[in-house]
Design an enzyme around this catalytic site. Structure first.
Site, PDB file in Angstrom:
ATOM      1  N   GLY A   1      24.157  -7.389 -22.932  1.00 52.19           N
ATOM      2  CA  GLY A   1      23.114  -8.614 -22.822  1.00 52.19           C
ATOM      3  C   GLY A   1      21.650  -8.272 -23.104  1.00 52.19           C
ATOM      4  O   GLY A   1      21.123  -8.363 -24.225  1.00 52.19           O
ATOM      5  N   SER A   2      21.120  -7.332 -22.159  1.00 55.57           N
ATOM      6  CA  SER A   2      19.684  -6.995 -22.390  1.00 55.57           C
ATOM      7  C   SER A   2      19.513  -5.681 -23.063  1.00 55.57           C
ATOM      8  O   SER A   2      20.448  -4.790 -23.224  1.00 55.57           O
ATOM      9  CB  SER A   2      19.220  -6.515 -21.011  1.00 55.57           C
ATOM     10  OG  SER A   2      19.672  -5.678 -20.323  1.00 55.57           O
TER      11      SER A   2
ATOM     12  N   GLU B   1       0.759  -1.282  -0.012  1.00 57.23           N
ATOM     13  CA  GLU B   1      -0.033   0.051  -0.081  1.00 57.23           C
ATOM     14  C   GLU B   1       0.867   1.225  -0.002  1.00 57.23           C
ATOM     15  O   GLU B   1       0.517   2.233  -0.627  1.00 57.23           O
ATOM     16  CB  GLU B   1      -1.041  -0.133   1.166  1.00 57.23           C
ATOM     17  CG  GLU B   1      -2.088  -1.052   1.444  1.00 57.23           C
ATOM     18  CD  GLU B   1      -1.621  -2.341   1.977  1.00 57.23           C
ATOM     19  OE1 GLU B   1      -0.355  -2.584   1.939  1.00 57.23           O
ATOM     20  OE2 GLU B   1      -2.384  -3.155   2.424  1.00 57.23           O
TER      21      GLU B   1
ATOM     22  N   CYS C   1      26.561  -1.343 -18.834  1.00 57.88           N
ATOM     23  CA  CYS C   1      25.701  -2.529 -18.318  1.00 57.88           C
ATOM     24  C   CYS C   1      24.744  -2.836 -19.485  1.00 57.88           C
ATOM     25  O   CYS C   1      24.671  -2.142 -20.546  1.00 57.88           O
ATOM     26  CB  CYS C   1      25.143  -1.860 -17.227  1.00 57.88           C
ATOM     27  SG  CYS C   1      24.403  -3.482 -15.993  1.00 57.88           S
TER      28      CYS C   1
ATOM     29  N   HIS D   1      22.876   4.606 -17.019  1.00 52.84           N
ATOM     30  CA  HIS D   1      22.093   4.948 -16.064  1.00 52.84           C
ATOM     31  C   HIS D   1      21.179   6.195 -16.469  1.00 52.84           C
ATOM     32  O   HIS D   1      20.142   6.613 -15.556  1.00 52.84           O
ATOM     33  CB  HIS D   1      22.812   5.074 -14.674  1.00 52.84           C
ATOM     34  CG  HIS D   1      23.748   3.947 -14.315  1.00 52.84           C
ATOM     35  ND1 HIS D   1      24.794   3.895 -14.529  1.00 52.84           N
ATOM     36  CD2 HIS D   1      23.161   2.918 -13.642  1.00 52.84           C
ATOM     37  CE1 HIS D   1      25.381   2.644 -14.209  1.00 52.84           C
ATOM     38  NE2 HIS D   1      24.152   2.033 -13.560  1.00 52.84           N
TER      39      HIS D   1
ATOM     40  N   HIS E   1      31.034  -9.926 -16.610  1.00 53.28           N
ATOM     41  CA  HIS E   1      30.441  -8.918 -16.651  1.00 53.28           C
ATOM     42  C   HIS E   1      30.268  -8.072 -14.981  1.00 53.28           C
ATOM     43  O   HIS E   1      29.835  -8.962 -14.316  1.00 53.28           O
ATOM     44  CB  HIS E   1      29.349  -8.266 -17.476  1.00 53.28           C
ATOM     45  CG  HIS E   1      28.731  -7.035 -17.063  1.00 53.28           C
ATOM     46  ND1 HIS E   1      29.119  -5.880 -17.277  1.00 53.28           N
ATOM     47  CD2 HIS E   1      27.634  -6.744 -16.305  1.00 53.28           C
ATOM     48  CE1 HIS E   1      28.512  -4.758 -16.951  1.00 53.28           C
ATOM     49  NE2 HIS E   1      27.473  -5.480 -16.087  1.00 53.28           N
TER      50      HIS E   1
ATOM     51  N   TRP F   1      21.546 -12.338  -4.851  1.00 53.71           N
ATOM     52  CA  TRP F   1      20.181 -11.831  -5.060  1.00 53.71           C
ATOM     53  C   TRP F   1      18.967 -12.644  -4.776  1.00 53.71           C
ATOM     54  O   TRP F   1      17.803 -12.429  -5.196  1.00 53.71           O
ATOM     55  CB  TRP F   1      19.970 -11.127  -6.470  1.00 53.71           C
ATOM     56  CG  TRP F   1      20.833 -10.192  -6.635  1.00 53.71           C
ATOM     57  CD1 TRP F   1      21.574  -9.414  -5.555  1.00 53.71           C
ATOM     58  CD2 TRP F   1      21.245  -9.339  -7.706  1.00 53.71           C
ATOM     59  NE1 TRP F   1      22.565  -8.518  -6.266  1.00 53.71           N
ATOM     60  CE2 TRP F   1      22.129  -8.245  -7.490  1.00 53.71           C
ATOM     61  CE3 TRP F   1      21.204  -9.453  -9.240  1.00 53.71           C
ATOM     62  CZ2 TRP F   1      23.151  -7.529  -8.545  1.00 53.71           C
ATOM     63  CZ3 TRP F   1      21.826  -8.756  -9.987  1.00 53.71           C
ATOM     64  CH2 TRP F   1      22.499  -7.744  -9.839  1.00 53.71           C
TER      65      TRP F   1
HETATM   66  N1  GLN Z   1      23.527  -9.475 -18.660  1.00 53.75           N
HETATM   67  C1  GLN Z   1      22.756  -8.691 -17.961  1.00 53.75           C
HETATM   68  C2  GLN Z   1      21.976  -7.561 -18.780  1.00 53.75           C
HETATM   69  O1  GLN Z   1      22.435  -7.039 -19.451  1.00 53.75           O
HETATM   70  C3  GLN Z   1      23.541  -8.038 -17.015  1.00 53.75           C
HETATM   71  C4  GLN Z   1      22.947  -7.157 -15.897  1.00 53.75           C
HETATM   72  C5  GLN Z   1      23.642  -6.545 -14.787  1.00 53.75           C
HETATM   73  O2  GLN Z   1      24.884  -6.530 -14.804  1.00 53.75           O
HETATM   74  N2  GLN Z   1      23.090  -6.300 -13.828  1.00 53.75           N
HETATM   75  O3  GLN Z   1      20.757  -6.843 -18.395  1.00 53.75           O
HETATM   76 ZN    ZN Z   2      25.842  -4.505 -15.116  1.00 47.76          ZN
END
Ligand code: GLN
Ligand code: ZN
Length: 775
Positions: free
Chosen positions: A447-448, A25, A741, A709, A656, A576
């Site tokens: 990657g993503s 909430e 990233c 970021h 990474h 995590w």
């Molecule tokens: N391979 C992941 C991505 O590209 C790595 C993410 C991360 O470093 N937190 O999203």
């Molecule tokens: Zn990263």
């Protein structure tokens, strides 16, 4: 211990409770406020209602003293910043104009003003907002929030204990404000800060608080003699105040070490100490300083940050020992219950037997109450609870989930050779060069690709049964197709499939590994209104089927360029998740590594020549105490090498990591023996490249040249500039070009433009290199 003949009255308490509410909430109200759908009064009313509900729940469960001050709209360290008046100059006007909006501006920034930096609260996954201080900082007391909460609890007829971040921890977590010399030491402000705490304490006493707890978890980290002196001095100062409530100093997350004698001697009325995990060393340490005669000890014997049922008998033994060491012993969880979900009883999808092994905030509260009762009235008074607990622990120990003989045998048979590549790096590098045929300064991504609203909707539709598996998979395949086409057009050298099928880089694998559990309501605050549901690593880990081969090979089928396989590494899988506490972490990591080793092998067998195993959490789970780090880094790096060591010499292993402070683990990064590492570096202007060079890092590296970021598209000059800087540290034969990233939080337009810039910059800088490629 069956009954006690001397009168003992142990009471039950906790240091803090989950803030978000049963159905998140608070998150909904705060986000509604940001969007203008909820007004300030409604937000305040929701918050007050949640506090009331939580206190009432605690009191109903038998908690004697309820925590106040632990509630927060966003973060308790930010609340402390407000309490001591350390609002950064750039936010002053906003805070003066409207305290609530100014508060959120500090947390989130505005169009024109940057927020406070955010970082992890010790070794948890909770993030706090970093105080920014400088020689010019003027502290002023603002106890309104803390006083208000004490009054609210009193009005409900409850006994409040105000729990605040202590002055040392506040200063030790702070950093120099922008524009202040980087070597400024915030702790030098202690003498200015203590009078402000004195004022707050006086206000709390005036409001009716009998006890106030000052949390000093920073003392569970290695501290210098000067810092310990500062601690001694501040407790002496606060202790000698005439007008103050009774004081408890709290500490958790690890053993106190040299700080324990300082705390034990402090002229305050009591301590709240952690006796779980590594902090159980506090028990002997307390005995060896002669205990806390005449003082109150709040004994944290229930692990406040993991989700396993307590071993009540073991805790009673600890408590029994502690009874002889303090004037009065109360029972608590080791730290605020902020770090665990609210209520395991809501998990309807879990096997009822497994459910009995789990303990979330409500269950932990009950455990604390049971232990206090047992301590006060003898074990006979809690016989039923003890019997049930014994049965639950036995069922967990004997369960085929926690003991898979096949997994055990395989883990036991791992040899040192399994954790090493078969050929030395130089030979591997040559084989990979020949096999992959990449240009100098090869370009790639982490990657993503953007996780668009459509992808999230498709996943939600699949879960809700609105679309079938086939339609969902079609959607994923189409997305992969687009991502591959874009990368080819943009001119990237090593492609990725974009991870559209992954909700989360840990959860995706947890769902496919045997030994992991998922919760439905197990939300935990990560930062602000962001909550996560960490999977539970409950048992022995195995991989029934390949997890990533299908989509990776599909992506590879669409292009002749190499597509990088993408896995989450063993350390990050643990970091995590909520991880089993019935065996060493290193053993658990080894099981995860073996499952990943199979996946790596399957990817290779299916034609994947580049495989990235992400370990962004390697740095963040570094133990708080330096003495514990070598052992951690040993099992962590070994697990990585076990996952990746089985491949052919011409298969290229990437890893990474994000977060900028790599300096203290460069040796461990080297020990991973990955062929290529990509690291976050854009904001720190390639500092990490220089750290690698200084260490003599021998392999290939891609310090990030695009800060993901922010939605900002970097300029071409900026990226070429960063690349030239990278070349000062890493020779062209070993330098990669990539973002900081993954791109999942970004939008397509900025990603398109930024990656195009990245490729162009790589070409520009390549053209400046001496003609021949270094072979
Ligand atoms: N391979 C992941 C991505 O590209 C790595 C993410 C991360 O470093 N937190 O999203
Ligand atoms: Zn990263």
């Amino acid at each position: 211990m069956t009954s006690r003949n001397t009168a003992v009255t142990a009471r039950a308490t906790v240091h803090g409770y989950p803030r978000q509410g049963r159905d998140r909430e608070l998150k909904k109200a705060v986000e509604g406020y940001w969007k203008g759908r909820v007004d300030a009064d409604a937000l305040r009313a929701t918050a007050a209602g949640l506090r009331r509900t939580h206190w009432q729940d605690l009191a109903d469960a038998g908690i004697h003293e309820v925590p106040t001050g632990d509630f927060s709209y966003y973060d308790h360290v930010l609340d402390t910043t407000v309490m001591v008046g350390a609002v950064p100059a750039r936010h002053r006007a906003a805070v003066d104009a409207d305290a609530l909006d100014g508060y959120f501006a500090m947390a989130r920034g505005t169009q024109d003003v940057a927020p406070l930096e955010m970082t992890k609260w010790f070794d948890t996954n909770y993030h706090y907002l970093v105080p920014e201080l400088g020689p010019g900082t003027v502290f002023t007391a603002d106890s309104a929030k803390q006083v208000q909460e004490v009054r609210e609890a009193l009005a409900l007829g409850l006994t409040p204990r105000s729990v605040l971040v202590g002055p040392l921890t506040y200063l030790l977590l702070a950093k120099p404000a922008p524009g202040v010399a980087a070597d400024f030491v915030p702790l030098t402000l202690l003498d200015r800060l203590l009078p402000v705490y004195a004022e707050v304490l006086a206000d709390l006493r005036a409001a009716g608080a009998e006890w106030v707890q000052l949390d000093e978890p920073a003392l569970a980290q290695d501290r210098t003699a000067a810092e310990l002196n500062a601690a001694e001095r501040s407790f002496r100062d606060l202790g000698s105040l005439a007008d103050r409530p009774q004081l408890l100093i709290g500490s958790y997350f690890d053993r106190l070490g040299d700080a324990l004698p300082v705390l034990a001697k402090a002229p305050v009325e009591g301590l709240a100490l952690d006796f779980t995990g590594a902090a159980s060393a506090n028990l002997d340490a307390l005995a060896s300083v002669g205990g806390l005669p005449g003082k109150r000890l709040v004994a944290g014997v229930v692990d406040g940050r993991n989700i396993w049922v307590n071993d009540l008998e073991k805790s009673l033994t600890t408590l029994g020992t502690l009874l002889g060491l303090a004037g009065r012993v109360d029972v608590a969880a080791s730290c605020s219950l902020l770090h665990v979900p609210l209520d395991a009883a809501r998990e309807r999808d879990l096997d009822p037997q497994i459910l009995r092994w789990l303990s979330f905030a409500r269950q932990k509260t009950a455990e604390v109450v049971t232990l206090a009762k047992g301590l006060t009235r003898g074990t006979g008074a809690i016989a039923a609870e003890l019997a049930a607990n014994r049965a639950d622990l036995a069922s967990r120990a004997a369960s085929p989930i926690t003991y898979d003989p096949v997994v055990r045998a395989r883990a036991a048979a791992v040899t040192d050779a399994d954790t090493r590549r078969s050929t030395p790096y130089a030979e591997r590098a040559a084989a990979q060069r020949a096999h992959l045929g990449l240009p100098l300064l090869p370009t790639t991504t982490i990657g993503s690709f953007p996780q668009t609203g459509e992808l999230r909707t498709a996943r939600a539709d699949l879960r809700a049964g609105r679309i079938g598996a086939a339609a969902y998979e079609e959607r994923i395949a189409a997305e992969i197709g687009e991502v591959i086409t874009f990368q080819e057009k943009a001119g990237l050298d090593v492609l990725v499939h974009g991870e559209p099928e992954r909700n989360d880089m840990v959860q995706y694998f947890a769902e496919q590994l045997t030994g992991y559990l998922a919760t439905r309501h197990g939300w935990v605050q990560s930062y602000g209104t962001r909550c996560v549901r960490p999977p539970i690593l409950a048992g022995d880990i195995s991989r029934p089927e390949p997890m990533t081969v299908r989509w990776t090979t599909y992506a590879q089928s669409l292009t002749s360029r190499p597509v990088k396989g993408m896995l989450t590494g063993p350390v990050t899988m643990l970091a995590w998740s909520f991880v089993r506490d019935d065996q060493p972490l290193g053993d658990t990591a080894r099981q995860v590594a073996l499952a990943l080793r199979d996946e790596v092998g399957d990817l290779e067998a299916n034609g994947t020549s580049v495989i990235q195993v992400d370990e962004p959490a390697l740095r963040e789970t570094l133990p708080l105490r330096a003495a514990d780090r070598p052992a951690y880094l040993r099992w962590a790096t070994e697990a990585f090498r076990l996952a990746t060591g089985g491949v052919r010499p011409d298969t290229q292993i990437h890893t990474h990591m994000c977060y900028a402070e790599f300096g203290d683990i460069v040796g461990a990064i080297d020990d991973l023996d990955a062929d290529v590492i990509s690291l976050e570096a854009a904001r720190s202007h390639m500092q990490v490249a220089h750290e690698l060079a200084a260490h003599g890092y021998p392999r290939e590296a891609g310090p990030g040249v695009y800060d993901i970021h922010s939605p900002r598209v970097p300029g071409a000059d900026e990226v070429t500039g960063l690349l030239r800087k990278g070349l000062e540290a890493v020779p062209a034969s070993r330098l990669w070009v990539n973002p900081d990233c993954g791109l999942k939080t970004r939008g397509w337009p900025e990603v398109r433009a930024s990656l195009q810039t990245l490729v162009t910059a790589a070409r520009t800088v390549r053209a400046e290199l001496p003609a021949a490629r270094a072979e």
